[in-house]
Structure formats: C-alpha cells, structure tokens
Scaffold this motif. Structure first.
Motif, PDB file in Angstrom:
ATOM      1  N   ARG B 266       0.883  -1.084  -0.167  1.00  0.00           N
ATOM      2  CA  ARG B 266      -0.099   0.072   0.093  1.00  0.00           C
ATOM      3  C   ARG B 266       0.856   1.309   0.039  1.00  0.00           C
ATOM      4  N   PHE B 267       0.838   2.081  -1.009  1.00  0.00           N
ATOM      5  CA  PHE B 267       1.573   3.117  -1.176  1.00  0.00           C
ATOM      6  C   PHE B 267       0.924   4.468  -0.185  1.00  0.00           C
ATOM      7  N   SER B 268       1.856   5.183   0.289  1.00  0.00           N
ATOM      8  CA  SER B 268       1.265   6.292   0.749  1.00  0.00           C
ATOM      9  C   SER B 268       1.649   7.688  -0.009  1.00  0.00           C
ATOM     10  N   LYS B 298       1.996   4.238 -11.612  1.00  0.00           N
ATOM     11  CA  LYS B 298       0.746   5.024 -11.700  1.00  0.00           C
ATOM     12  C   LYS B 298      -0.047   4.644 -10.476  1.00  0.00           C
ATOM     13  N   ALA B 299       0.151   3.787  -9.583  1.00  0.00           N
ATOM     14  CA  ALA B 299      -0.599   3.357  -8.371  1.00  0.00           C
ATOM     15  C   ALA B 299      -0.041   4.160  -7.155  1.00  0.00           C
ATOM     16  N   ILE B 300       1.210   5.113  -7.501  1.00  0.00           N
ATOM     17  CA  ILE B 300       1.755   5.772  -6.400  1.00  0.00           C
ATOM     18  C   ILE B 300       1.077   7.037  -6.356  1.00  0.00           C
ATOM     19  N   PRO B 301       0.391   7.435  -5.215  1.00  0.00           N
ATOM     20  CA  PRO B 301      -0.292   8.827  -5.265  1.00  0.00           C
ATOM     21  C   PRO B 301       0.831   9.888  -5.201  1.00  0.00           C
ATOM     22  N   GLY B 302       0.761  10.824  -5.917  1.00  0.00           N
ATOM     23  CA  GLY B 302       1.623  11.832  -5.947  1.00  0.00           C
ATOM     24  C   GLY B 302       2.823  11.851  -6.901  1.00  0.00           C
ATOM     25  N   VAL B 303       2.816  10.618  -7.776  1.00  0.00           N
ATOM     26  CA  VAL B 303       3.419  10.573  -8.887  1.00  0.00           C
ATOM     27  C   VAL B 303       2.816  11.030 -10.240  1.00  0.00           C
TER      28      VAL B 303
END
Lengths: 349, 397, 452
Positions: B266-268, B298-303
């Motif tokens: 789970r990415f923060s 793409k699944a990393i918020p903020g990227v």
C-alpha cells in the motif's frame, strides 16, 4: 470432375422460393423466383446472375439445402457473366498463387488449428484457449498452400476452386491431423458445405472455430469472469454456409456474460460487410456498399452496442475502421473470449 | 572463418543499408541506434556494421582494433530489428553476435572486452572483484540465504557489486520482505547469468555459466526466480530452457505489480514528483513488457507519470547493453546515448527518471553528472521509488 | 597526406574525421550497382563554417570534395570517383524554423525525410511536405538537388519547384544565399534571385547546399489511398489525364510488377485522397471513382479496389529483397505520360531477358505534364553475376528512355554521358563555363556531370 449436387425437381416443388424471395438485394416475388431459378438451372441467362451481390445468404435460405448460390456461381462462369470487372478477376486468381516455396510439413497426429491465408494473425490465437491445439499455416510466405479458395465464388470463378481445393486438402492432410479447427469461417464452409455439395473428399474432421472456442471455454469455466459488455455480432457471408454452427455465437456470449444487443439486422437478416460489393461492376456498387456499411453500423449504434464482435478478418478490415469511428470497439471473437478468462489481448484498452 | 561457413553467411548480404534502423518506431529522430547516435558515422550504424562484418569474413578488409570496436559498439538493444522492413530482421542481433563469435574464436578482441570475459570466467563477474564479496551487499540485513524458499531472488553482478545498484537490490529486498514474499539469495554462491557474455559472442563461456547455474538452481530445488535485472530475466527466460533450465522467471516489476493488485503493498502519498519511465531494452523490446512498471508508478499517489517522446519500443537504449556498461565504447561525449536520454527526460519535464534495470541505473547516474543536471533530475530504480512510497525510509549501503 | 588529416581534424574534431579502412570501405559504396571508389578521408561537419573551411582546404590542396546526404540516389552520385574528401552532411540536421502562416520550413542539409515528417506530424499537423518514395533516411536537400518528386507531385510538381531559398557553400569556399533570405527577409519566397538553377538538379557538382527553405503544403485530417486496377496498359495515359482533370487527388501512381503475382501483367493505380470531413471525402470519391472512372468499371475494364485511411509508406527497400540479395537500382526517367504503355512493355521485355522480376512505376507530375517512370532491377549483392546483369539492364534502359523521347532523371555516369552526347552543344558549352566559373579547380564531385 466434381459436379454440383443440385436437383431442379426440388425447386419445382418448392412453395417458398425463399432463396430469391428473401434476397436482401433484389425484389423478387415467388413466381418470378421459380421461373428464374429454373432458367439458371437450365443454363440460361437470368437477371439474377447479373444482379447477385454474392452475399451467400441464399445457401441458408434454401430449405432443401439445394445450393442455389453454388448454382448461381457456377452458371455465372459458364455464361461468362462476372460480378466484378475483368482485371479484378485476374488479380484475385493470381493472388492465391503460392510463389514462395513449399510449406514445411510436420506430422502432428493431434488436433490442428488451420490459420490458412491469415498467417499474419497469429496474435489472435494466443493464450490458454489454444493450449493443446497446434497451429498450421503460420508462415505467411506459404499460406496460399492452405488457402481454401472459396473466395473465388465472389469473382465468378468456381472452376478455380474445383481445380485447386483438392491439392489444398492434400496439404492439410499431410500434417496428419486428428481434427482441423478452421480459424476462418469460410474454410469450415469449404470443407463441409462446398466439398459435400461437389463430392470432394475431405479426409479429416473439420471443426468450426466457434464450436472449438465454446467447448474450450466450458473446460475453463472456473476462469470465466463476465465481460459485461454490450455486443453486436458482424455475421460474415461464409456463416451462411454453416448455419448449424451459428448458434455457438449466442452460446459463447451467454457463457462469457456478453449481452447481445437487440438489432434489426441479425441472424438470417444480417448484413454482410459489403467488402465484396464495393468493387462490383454494377453501377452504384461503391456507393451502395458504403451506404450498406453505414446502415449496418447505425443499426449497431441504435441497439446500444459497445463492442462489435468480428468473425472474419476480411470483414474486420472492411468494416473495423467504420465501426471504430462510430464509437464502437471492433474485436475478434477469440480476443473477447480471452478477456473473459482474464487475459489481455494485444491492443485492448 | 570464411563467409560461407558463417552461420548467417547466406543472409548477411541482404542488408540494403536503407537506414530505417536509425529511427525509433515513432520516427522522432535518427538517433535511436546507440552507436550511430554516438558517432554519427555510417560505419557505426547497423547497416554499416553488417556490411563491415561481411567484408571482414569475406577477406575484403582486415581485422583492426577499430573494426572490432565498431562491432562491439552495438548494445544489442534491438531497435534495428523493430525497424528493419526486410524479412531477415529477426536475425540482425544474432548476426552481430555471431560475427563477434568469430572474433572471439580468432582471439582478436578489444582489450576491454577481453578483460570483461576473463573476469567473468575467473571471478563470476565482469568487474574482477572477488567472489567472496558478492554477497556483501546483504550484510547486516535479515535477507536469508536461499533454502527452499518460494522464490530465488537472483541479484546479478551489477546489483551485487556496484555501489549504486546495490541500493536498488536492498530496496527490493525490503519490499519483498515486508510484503511477506518467501525468498532467498545465493550470496557468494551466485554466479554471473551470462547474458552479456552471450551477447559478446563467447558461446562457450555462456554454456558453461548456464549449465553451472542450472545445476546449482536445480540442486537447491529452485522453481521460481525473481531477477533484479532484465538482462538476467532475458537469459533465464529465453536462453536457459535450451540447456534444461525450466524455471518460472519473473522480473521484479511483475512481482511488485502482482503484490499491488493483491493488496499486499500500500503506497502512501509521500512523494510529489514528475516521473518519466525509461523502458530497458531487455524488458521492453526483448520481452515485450512495457506496462507492469508503469502500473506500479501510476499506483503511487503523488507521482505524475509523463512520457518521453521516445518511449516503449521507441525508447533510446541507455548504451549499457552488450557489456558496454563496463566496456564503455559509447561514453565520452554529449552524444552518448545515456546523456541524450537524460536530455530527453528533462525535455519531458521529469524531475525523476525511473529505471527498472541496474545497468540503466548506473549509466544514467553517470550521465546526469556529465550533463551537470544533478539539481534537476534524479535517477531512481522503481524498487527505490516503491520502497519510499511504502514508507521505508532509506537503507544502509 | 597526413597534414591534410590533421587539418581536417582541426576543423571538425578527431571523432568526425577518418582515414581508417573501415570508414573508407563503407563510404566507397552506393547502394546500387555502381562500382565502389574509396575516398581518402571521410569528414562529418556540424556547421556551415566547418564546411567552408573544408572546401577551402580542398581548394588549396586540389583535393576532390564529394557531398553526401542520405546516400539514396542509387545512381552513384556520391561515390568519390576520384577519391578525395567524402563529406557526410547528416550531422547538420537541425530543423531551424517552421513558419505556419507562410507554410515553409528552413532546414539544414542533413535533415531527413522521416525526421521532417515526424516533426510536422507532432508539432504542425496541418502541414506536410512532398515525401518521396525513398527510405525515410534520405535527406530533403539530397532530394531537391536531384529534382526529386514526392507524394504531392501531382498538385505541386517537383520538390525542386518548392524551394524558397538556399544557403550554398561554393566550390571556392564562399557562402551565398538565394531567395528572399538573401535580402534579409524571411525565407518565404525564392525571389528576388529566382535562379537557383545553379545548384538544383546539378547533383552536388556545383556547390554544397547547407540550408534550404522548402514550401510546406496543407495536410488534411483524413489522408488515404484509393486503388484501381486495369489489365490494358493502353488505358493508363487516358486514366491519368482524366484523374488529373478532376483536381481531386493528391498523388497518382500507376505500377506493375512480376512479384507478387497479383500485380503481374496488371496496372494498379494508387490515388491519394485527402479531406477534412466525411462529406469532402465522399464528394471526392464520387467524382473520382463514380463520375470519372465509372465508365471503366461499368465496361468491366477497370476495377475499384477500395480506400484505406492511412498513408502507408511504400517500403521500397523491400524491392532489394526480391533476389534475397540486399540490392536494387532503378532507372528513373521523366517521360510524357502517353508513353506509359510502351515504357511498360519494353521494360518487361528487358527485365525478362535479364532474368529479373520486372517492376515499373509511373508517378504523375503536375496536371499530367509528365510522369516519373522508373524501371527497377533487383540484384543479389553476394552474386556478382546478378550485379552485372542488373547493370546491363540499367544501361539498356538508359538508352530506352532517350529512344522513347524522355529524359533520364538523375542518371549515373553511364546515363550522364548519353545525355551530354545529345545535349544542345551551346547549352553544353554554357554548362562547362558555369562549372568552370564556380569551380575553377574542378574539385566538386569530379567524375559526375563532367563535360568533356
């Protein structure tokens, strides 16, 4: 020599004359229909021979299996009437000539999937659905050794089929198949309907591609997740040669959770892609074909289709662009089935 | 060896030198063949290389050091195979490798290539560093030696020995451990996978390495292998089966992607970066994997994922393949492919250039310094980006 | 000669000059049947100033200079016939300016066709250039220097007719500019000095073009190819004439080839059509296929084969693989269109006699003002007999062109001699004077277009 098994007595006693009264391209009443089909049987000229769009539908409409379309094609050639201009006939006849050497024959002794003249489309037979079946005709340089020739019906060159088809059958048989799954619907029609109608021996068991796909999907039932798509089906002309297998379309859709939209031009009323019509000699052929394609796609749109499922690569090439431009995704049936078992076909977004 | 005995003796003349091979799939420029981009002399283009190889095998020109450099400047990136319109295109890299094999047989190699091969033979890595320090990168961590785990994590020479690349090996290990993946490493017992050796034309040594590795893996009961490097991925997946190596091979991006989809990672939202992803040749053009790495990013918020103009099968090779990350025939100029690629990343507006290969990592790290843009662009392996996004702060070197 | 090398290295840099056997070998070849000749040096400059310095050096030392662009002339026009300095100009590949309003692009001499096409598609999708059938690595400047034509030849003529201006390094090292750029205006027209006829068409024997302004043309949203086929070559000229009258097409080509079989003994037409809307497309299709060619379809003499929506580049390179041999060369000619049937028949005959599968093509230029007709001969580079055979067929064809009343387009040395023999002697003398004036030491690509 191979003779068409046609019995004029059946036409004489037919009460519907459905072959011609149901024709989507000509307005013919029952009396005229009987008159014309018997003229054709006798080898006489008829307006039907000139106006025929070569859509194959009458093969399906005939309730006696008396092969009215094969008759028309044969007589067109005998009387020198061709649906298409002369240079196009020469082009087509030469197109089927293999000129890049002999194919490599490996004895399979098992089930075989014959890709025939579509060797460049091996990407449509990927994944788990095709485990356990060996493709042949995968080398596009040699594919015309596997070409069923039935296309020549559109060109009024029935004689070319009779001349070349036995050799093609021989080549396929050399692979020692236990059964031959026909990738292209027209191949299946050739090795069942056409060969039977002309007494050409077929020493292997042809399997319809959709029957194969359906059975395979049943085997992989645990993997199926509903695709939840609204689909329209582009029924090819060749499907008219195997109407008994058309039911697999609906069965597959049901199995994979595709909703077949309610169309006007569907099943026996389906519209062909018009690919064979746009180059015909008859005045207005090009425009008529374009209008038919538009009518076909409008019908899909009105019915709310999200996806148009194709059977035949030639239909795909002819109609795929128009379908896509109208906001409907064109896809081959095998790719749709792959989606259902969780695989992602090339190019699917 | 005479041309008539050469493996591709009856096809190598079919190159027309039409120049399609210089372009990427999307035609953006003529700088997509790494050696041609570097030197812009026809000798270094794919066609020039094939004609020269043929001329040498045919006795029309003699061996020289320059000829050998031209032949060894190819990074085996496969751009030429993607672009060539002729039917023998599937064999272009094979022809270059086979011609190199002839030079190996004749014992006439550039010194740096000789060193590379000797080091692999003697020490199991191209750097010439002792075997006893191969496993040192994992010291002080809880990474386990392989002992019947579900996966063998095969680190590779670069990931084991190179100071920069080690950080990505560590980052990946952290991710796998935290996600509960059962894996172990071979430590000092690990030996070179041989991909570059194969591409350098030393078939004999490659076979020895392959058979040795397969025996070792089988002896340990290995069934599944995760690789850090796409080069190892390629060797294990595409070459080892011919020697009886039938394992399930995964590049680590496949594994991370799978873990993401299963909800085990789970990415923060702790990074705000604009990332351009560079497609490594041995994952992209060689093995058709363009999406798994992108899905991770793409699944990393903020990227904010941006694409360079030349992406996917149009990507410009970093210049490290064919052993060149060590042999370095393409360095020393602003036209080096790695430096060109850095400029392309900057043009796309990226602040991070993401890679999925330890060789790309070290090539681009050097290139950023040569370009003097350390303030503007960081180079990070996807393993490092993912580790950070999963809240794992730093790791010891 | 070593000091020459040092001087060249000082002008460019050590990495872009070579006298090593590998470079000399590769740069000695044209991709066709021309015999190779090695240069003494290969240099790749990056700027006009560097080109000037190299040319001045060559003048001082009396060394030939041979400019090379993409090397796709297939007529040996960049083979260093007398050795000397081979100038690989492809590093000068900047697209300097694209002016949308006046529709032109200013380019350096090394910009390739593919590079410009891709650039316009991405940044100026409403603009295009007339792209020839050569591989995309061919250069824009190389193409105009030989009077090339591309896929907008029918509406707009030869590519050399689309030039707004030039920057040229003369054989004596001065730089000149031609066109509006020469009076300090933008590069939008070839006035006030329209006579760039000193360099265009001279095949690199009078100077080195280092910059070019080329006219760009409108690119419509939909661009595609319609196809038509006839079996009687006698119908081809009238079909060209009728199609050009419609003013609805962008590119019109007729071709015939022995391979693949479907093309054999038939004449296929490709007609490029462009439109911004379905309405416009359908109107053009109606005019072309129904109104103009409908009579042939009705009679059964010609067939419509459909329309595909994409401009597929014909992969000419594939011809090189006909004899599985990596080689082909063609005679290009500019012919009156009425000669098509005879060009086809005689071309087939020559090909068959030399055991080469025949390939012929005719591209319409202007309003059927002429056509570029080409006869292509494939050979196997590994088999010298086939190279000899192709060369003989090419020479026969050179003669055929002149016999049939055409002119040879970008001839190699054999064809150049034939043309010069027939040329108006006063014109020939004037050419000699001009060359002598521009290039007193005769260093610019000697051996090509040399007037005795």
């Amino acid at each position: 020599m191979y003779e068409l098994k046609f019995d004029p007595e059946l036409c004489l006693h037919c009460t519907t004359q459905a072959c011609l009264t149901r024709c989507q391209y000509m307005e013919i009443d029952g009396e005229t229909a009987q008159k014309e089909i018997l003229k054709i049987a006798r080898g006489e000229d008829s307006f039907v021979l000139h106006e025929c769009a070569t859509c194959y539908a009458c093969e399906e409409y005939c309730t006696f299996g008396n092969h009215p379309y094969y008759l028309i094609a044969e007589k067109q050639e005998l009387l020198g009437i061709s649906p298409v201009p002369r240079p196009l006939i020469q082009r087509a006849v030469n197109l089927g000539i293999p000129f890049r050497g002999q194919p490599e024959i490996k004895e399979i002794n098992g089930p075989v999937l014959n890709i025939a003249a579509f060797s460049e489309l091996t990407y449509l037979i990927q994944g788990k659905l095709f485990d356990g079946v060996t493709p042949i005709s995968t080398d596009e340089r040699k594919m015309f050794h596997y070409f069923c020739q039935l296309m020549y019906l559109h060109y009024g060159r029935d004689s070319v089929i009779k001349e070349r088809l036995p050799r093609i059958i021989e080549t396929i048989a050399k692979h020692k198949p236990t059964e031959v799954v026909c990738f292209h619907d027209e191949c299946y029609g050739a090795y069942t309907s056409y060969c039977k109608a002309h007494g050409i021996d077929v020493p292997f068991r042809p399997v319809h591609f959709y029957e194969y796909l359906y059975n395979r999907l049943v085997e992989l039932k645990e993997m199926i997740r509903p695709v939840n798509l609204k689909v329209a089906y582009q029924r090819p002309c060749s499907s008219r040669l195997s109407p008994d297998k058309h039911l697999f379309v609906g069965r597959i859709f049901d199995l994979i959770g595709a909703e077949s939209v309610k169309r006007e031009f569907v099943d026996e009323n389906a519209l062909c892609c018009a690919g064979a019509i746009e180059g015909q000699k008859r005045e207005g052929s090009r425009k008529g074909a374009a209008m038919q394609q538009q009518k076909n796609v409008e019908d899909m749109k009105r019915a709310g289709a999200e996806v148009c499922v194709f059977n035949c690569p030639a239909c795909f090439q002819t109609l795929g662009g128009t379908v896509a431009r109208n906001g409907i995704k064109p896809v081959h049936m095998s790719d749709l089935c792959r989606l259902a078992i969780g695989e992602i076909p090339a190019g699917w977004r | 060896m005479a041309l008539k005995d050469f493996a591709y003796g009856d096809t190598i003349h079919r190159c027309f030198r039409c120049g399609y091979c210089k372009f990427p799939a999307n035609w953006v420029d003529v700088n997509n063949c790494p050696p041609y981009a570097r030197f812009r002399m026809e000798t270094y283009s794919c066609g020039g290389r094939l004609w020269l190889s043929r001329a040498w095998l045919n006795g029309q020109i003699d061996w020289t050091e320059h000829l050998a450099e031209v032949l060894y400047s190819c990074t085996t990136c496969r751009n030429c195979e993607v672009k060539c319109p002729l039917r023998f295109n599937v064999d272009i890299v094979n022809m270059v490798v086979a011609a190199r094999g002839e030079m190996v047989e004749a014992g006439r190699l550039p010194a740096a290539v000789k060193n590379f091969l000797q080091n692999v033979e003697l020490y199991g890595n191209p750097y010439g560093t002792g075997r006893s320090s191969r496993g040192a990168w994992a010291e002080g961590t809880e990474i386990e030696r392989y002992n019947g785990h579900e996966y063998l994590f095969y680190v590779g020479c670069t990931g084991s020995y190179d100071a920069r690349a080690r950080r990505s090996a560590l980052a990946l290990s952290q991710i796998l451990r935290r996600a509960g993946v059962s894996f172990g490493v071979l430590g000092n017992e690990e030996n070179c996978d041989g991909n570059e050796v194969h591409k350098l034309g030393e078939q004999g040594l490659f076979e020895v390495l392959a058979q040795d590795n397969i025996t070792r893996f089988k002896g340990l009961g290995v069934k599944k292998i995760i690789t850090l490097s796409p080069h190892a991925f390629n060797a294990f997946k595409n070459h080892y089966p011919a020697y009886g190596g039938d394992f399930s091979i995964f590049h680590y991006t496949h594994v991370i992607n799978g873990l993401l989809k299963a909800g085990r990672i789970r990415f923060s939202d702790n990074m705000h970066v604009r990332v351009a992803y560079h497609d490594p040749c041995f994952l992209g053009r060689w093995n058709n994997e363009y999406e798994a790495p992108r899905e991770i990013l793409k699944a990393i918020p903020g990227v904010d994922l941006v694409e360079m103009e030349k992406n996917r099968e149009s990507a410009l090779c970093c210049g490290g393949g064919g052993g060149n990350f060590q042999i370095d025939l393409l360095g020393g100029s602003e036209n080096s492919p790695a430096r060109r690629r850095i400029r392309e990343a900057l043009k796309a507006g990226a602040t991070v250039l993401a890679v999925a290969c330890p060789k790309c990592l070290i090539m681009f790290e050097d290139a950023v310094k040569s370009e003097g843009v350390e303030e503007n662009l960081s180079v990070l392996d996807i393993s490092e980006i993912a580790a950070k996004a999963w809240g794992m702060i730093g790791h010891s070197q | 000669m070593d000091s020459i090398y040092q001087s060249l290295a000082a002008i460019v840099d050590a990495e872009h000059v070579s006298d090593r056997p590998e470079e000399l070998y590769i740069y000695s070849f044209d991709l066709g049947t021309a015999e190779p000749h090695r240069p003494d040096y290969v240099v790749s400059p990056e700027t006009t100033v560097q080109v000037q310095e190299i040319v001045r050096l060559a003048n001082r030392e009396n060394i030939p200079v041979v400019p090379l662009g993409g090397g796709m002339s297939l007529a040996g026009l960049a083979v260093p016939l007398r050795g000397g300095i081979l100038l690989d100009l492809k590093r000068m590949d900047r697209i300097i300016e694209v002016n949308e309003k006046a529709r032109y692009a200013v380019l350096e001499c090394g910009v390739s066709q593919g590079q410009l096409t891709s650039y316009l598609e991405r940044h100026h999708p409403h603009l295009t250039h007339s792209e020839p059938g050569a591989p995309p690595a061919a250069t824009i400047v190389g193409n105009v220097v030989i009077h090339g034509q591309g896929d907008l030849a029918h509406p707009y003529g030869f590519n050399s007719d689309m030039v707004n201006g030039l920057e040229v390094v003369l054989p004596t090292g001065e730089v000149c500019s031609f066109g509006s750029c020469a009076v300090g205006a933008s590069w939008f027209t070839n006035h006030p000095m329209p006579d760039v006829g000193l360099f265009l068409g001279w095949c690199g024997t009078t100077g080195i073009i280092t910059k070019l302004s080329i006219r760009l043309l409108p690119a419509k949203r939909i661009r595609g190819i319609g196809r038509f086929v006839v079996d009687d070559e006698g119908l081809v000229p009238e079909i060209f004439y009728k199609l050009t009258h419609t003013q609805m097409a962008e590119d019109i080509i007729a071709f015939s080839s022995a391979i693949p079989p479907f093309a054999s003994k038939l004449q296929h037409f490709t007609v490029n059509i462009a439109a911004d809307s379905e309405k416009e497309l359908e109107l053009k299709q109606q005019i072309i296929w129904d109104d103009t060619l409908g009579e042939y379809i009705k009679r059964g003499d010609g067939a419509y084969l459909g329309f595909t929506r994409s401009l597929e580049r014909p992969q000419i390179s594939k011809t090189s693989d006909y004899k599985k041999g990596g080689g082909f060369e063609y005679v290009g000619s500019i012919m009156p269109i009425e000669k098509y049937p005879e060009c086809y028949r005689r071309g087939r005959e020559i090909s068959e006699r030399h055991d080469i599968p025949y390939t012929v093509t005719g591209r319409c230029i202007g309003a059927a003002h002429s056509m570029m007709f080409a006869w292509t001969y494939a050979f196997n580079r590994a088999d010298p007999k086939t190279i000899e055979g192709a060369r003989n067929a090419l020479h026969e064809t050179d003669r055929l062109v002149l016999e049939l009343g055409g002119v040879i387009w970008k001839p190699g040395t054999f064809g150049q001699k034939l043309v010069l023999e027939r040329l108006d002697p006063n014109t020939r003398d004037l050419m000699k004077k001009i060359k002598g004036l521009l290039d007193p030491k005769g260093i610019m690509n000697p051996g090509n277009w040399e007037i005795p």
